[in-house]
Design an enzyme around this catalytic site. Structure first.
Site, PDB file in Angstrom:
ATOM      1  N   HIS A  73     -43.957   7.823  -7.127  1.00  0.00           N
ATOM      2  CA  HIS A  73     -43.800   8.940  -6.197  1.00  0.00           C
ATOM      3  C   HIS A  73     -44.228  10.252  -6.863  1.00  0.00           C
ATOM      4  O   HIS A  73     -44.274  10.352  -8.085  1.00  0.00           O
ATOM      5  CB  HIS A  73     -42.341   9.037  -5.741  1.00  0.00           C
ATOM      6  CG  HIS A  73     -42.011   8.073  -4.635  1.00  0.00           C
ATOM      7  ND1 HIS A  73     -40.857   8.142  -3.896  1.00  0.00           N
ATOM      8  CD2 HIS A  73     -42.728   7.024  -4.128  1.00  0.00           C
ATOM      9  CE1 HIS A  73     -40.856   7.177  -2.986  1.00  0.00           C
ATOM     10  NE2 HIS A  73     -41.970   6.482  -3.110  1.00  0.00           N
ATOM     11  N   GLU A  75     -42.798  13.273  -7.173  1.00  0.00           N
ATOM     12  CA  GLU A  75     -41.832  13.955  -8.030  1.00  0.00           C
ATOM     13  C   GLU A  75     -41.698  13.204  -9.361  1.00  0.00           C
ATOM     14  O   GLU A  75     -41.619  13.800 -10.434  1.00  0.00           O
ATOM     15  CB  GLU A  75     -40.461  14.030  -7.339  1.00  0.00           C
ATOM     16  CG  GLU A  75     -40.465  14.726  -5.977  1.00  0.00           C
ATOM     17  CD  GLU A  75     -40.717  13.783  -4.799  1.00  0.00           C
ATOM     18  OE1 GLU A  75     -41.509  12.825  -4.936  1.00  0.00           O
ATOM     19  OE2 GLU A  75     -40.117  14.022  -3.731  1.00  0.00           O
ATOM     20  N   CYS A 110     -36.753  11.387  -2.134  1.00  0.00           N
ATOM     21  CA  CYS A 110     -36.164  10.178  -1.537  1.00  0.00           C
ATOM     22  C   CYS A 110     -34.842   9.824  -2.215  1.00  0.00           C
ATOM     23  O   CYS A 110     -34.641  10.063  -3.404  1.00  0.00           O
ATOM     24  CB  CYS A 110     -37.138   9.014  -1.640  1.00  0.00           C
ATOM     25  SG  CYS A 110     -37.486   8.494  -3.331  1.00  0.00           S
ATOM     26  N   CYS A 120     -36.240   9.274  -6.261  1.00  0.00           N
ATOM     27  CA  CYS A 120     -36.514  10.537  -6.958  1.00  0.00           C
ATOM     28  C   CYS A 120     -35.253  11.398  -7.086  1.00  0.00           C
ATOM     29  O   CYS A 120     -35.123  12.147  -8.052  1.00  0.00           O
ATOM     30  CB  CYS A 120     -37.621  11.298  -6.242  1.00  0.00           C
ATOM     31  SG  CYS A 120     -39.173  10.400  -6.325  1.00  0.00           S
TER      32      CYS A 120
HETATM   33  C1  HJL Z   1     -41.231  11.454  -1.491  1.00  0.00           C
HETATM   34  C2  HJL Z   1     -43.157  10.455  -2.420  1.00  0.00           C
HETATM   35  C3  HJL Z   1     -43.043   9.401  -1.450  1.00  0.00           C
HETATM   36  C4  HJL Z   1     -41.971   9.414  -0.542  1.00  0.00           C
HETATM   37  N1  HJL Z   1     -41.089  10.476  -0.586  1.00  0.00           N
HETATM   38  N2  HJL Z   1     -40.358  12.483  -1.501  1.00  0.00           N
HETATM   39  N3  HJL Z   1     -42.222  11.440  -2.407  1.00  0.00           N
HETATM   40  N4  HJL Z   1     -43.972   8.404  -1.414  1.00  0.00           N
HETATM   41  O1  HJL Z   1     -44.073  10.487  -3.269  1.00  0.00           O
HETATM   42  C5  HJL Z   1     -40.459   8.022   0.841  1.00  0.00           C
HETATM   43  C6  HJL Z   1     -40.425   6.647   1.511  1.00  0.00           C
HETATM   44  C7  HJL Z   1     -40.703   5.508   0.532  1.00  0.00           C
HETATM   45  C8  HJL Z   1     -40.494   4.170   1.221  1.00  0.00           C
HETATM   46  C9  HJL Z   1     -41.181   3.018   0.513  1.00  0.00           C
HETATM   47  N5  HJL Z   1     -41.790   8.396   0.328  1.00  0.00           N
HETATM   48  O2  HJL Z   1     -42.299   3.986  -2.107  1.00  0.00           O
HETATM   49  O3  HJL Z   1     -39.120   6.481   2.037  1.00  0.00           O
HETATM   50  O4  HJL Z   1     -42.453   1.527  -1.843  1.00  0.00           O
HETATM   51  O5  HJL Z   1     -42.008   5.612   0.034  1.00  0.00           O
HETATM   52  O6  HJL Z   1     -40.586   2.525  -3.195  1.00  0.00           O
HETATM   53  O7  HJL Z   1     -39.099   3.905   1.300  1.00  0.00           O
HETATM   54  O8  HJL Z   1     -40.592   2.805  -0.758  1.00  0.00           O
HETATM   55  P1  HJL Z   1     -41.520   2.716  -2.046  1.00  0.00           P
HETATM   56 ZN    ZN Z   2     -39.361   9.451  -4.285  1.00  0.00          ZN
END
Ligand code: HJL
Ligand code: ZN
Length: 186
Positions: A73, A75, A110, A120
């Site tokens: 992600h 963050e 998240c 995060c």
């Molecule tokens: C934040 C990110 C990102 C998400 N949120 N704040 N920064 N990709 O870079 C949140 C979303 C999750 C899904 C899938 N996304 O990423 O809820 O596969 O990407 O662990 O729950 O989970 P995974």
């Molecule tokens: Zn996250």
């Protein structure tokens, strides 16, 4: 030194003007630029983040979703890259952050990940200064996470419960969501 005394090649490079630490829109815009670097993926969002020294305005690190190897992600990439630059693992990044470090992220951090990886919010909360206090004092967010993958995201609430201030920077919602959901089925 007067400009004409610089060797020809050097004088052409203008100094990068510092960003006013109160100029939250500029940081959010730069975080959005980061999000646009992220490859589209139907099962998550394209997010961008910036780690900033709120005393000097300096950008300490940048990051975006899936930038680092694995299912990473934005963050997480910011924290991990800054830690690596100081030869530390991500969980010790707080030891090398300046006293007033903040993070800008296009989307609320998240609190639950469908993949089961450490969210995060947990990464931000565990980031402690050497005296054990939170090393990240504030998180600036562009949008709340939509309820598509994990329902209501309690990220903001959990951060605040741990004494980390969460501030919404308004005005970028439409652009942030368009970038975040590119590649998703409509
Ligand atoms: C934040 C990110 C990102 C998400 N949120 N704040 N920064 N990709 O870079 C949140 C979303 C999750 C899904 C899938 N996304 O990423 O809820 O596969 O990407 O662990 O729950 O989970 P995974
Ligand atoms: Zn996250």
């Amino acid at each position: 030194m007067p400009l004409e005394h610089f060797p020809p090649g050097l004088a052409a490079i203008p100094p990068r003007p510092p960003i006013d630490p109160k100029d939250h829109n500029t940081y959010m815009r730069l975080a959005l630029d980061q999000a646009q670097e992220s490859p589209p993926k139907p099962s998550n969002y394209r997010v961008g983040a910036l780690l900033v020294d709120a005393n000097t305005g300096a950008i300490l690190e940048r990051g975006y979703t899936l930038e680092l190897e694995g299912n990473t992600h934005a963050e997480q990439c910011c924290l991990s890259k800054f830690a690596s630059a100081h030869d530390l693992p991500e969980e010790r990044v707080g030891e090398v952050l300046p006293p007033n470090a903040v993070i800008y992220t296009t989307m609320e951090p998240c609190n639950l990940r469908l993949s089961g990886n450490l969210p995060c919010v947990g990464r931000i909360i565990r980031t402690k200064a050497r005296d054990g206090s939170p090393a990240l004092k504030r998180v600036y967010i562009g949008v709340k996470e939509p309820e598509k993958f994990v329902g209501e995201n309690e990220g903001r609430k959990k951060l605040e419960e741990h004494g980390i201030e969460v501030v919404h920077v308004p005005g970028f919602e439409e652009d942030i969501l368009r970038v975040a959901t590119a590649g998703h089925e409509k």
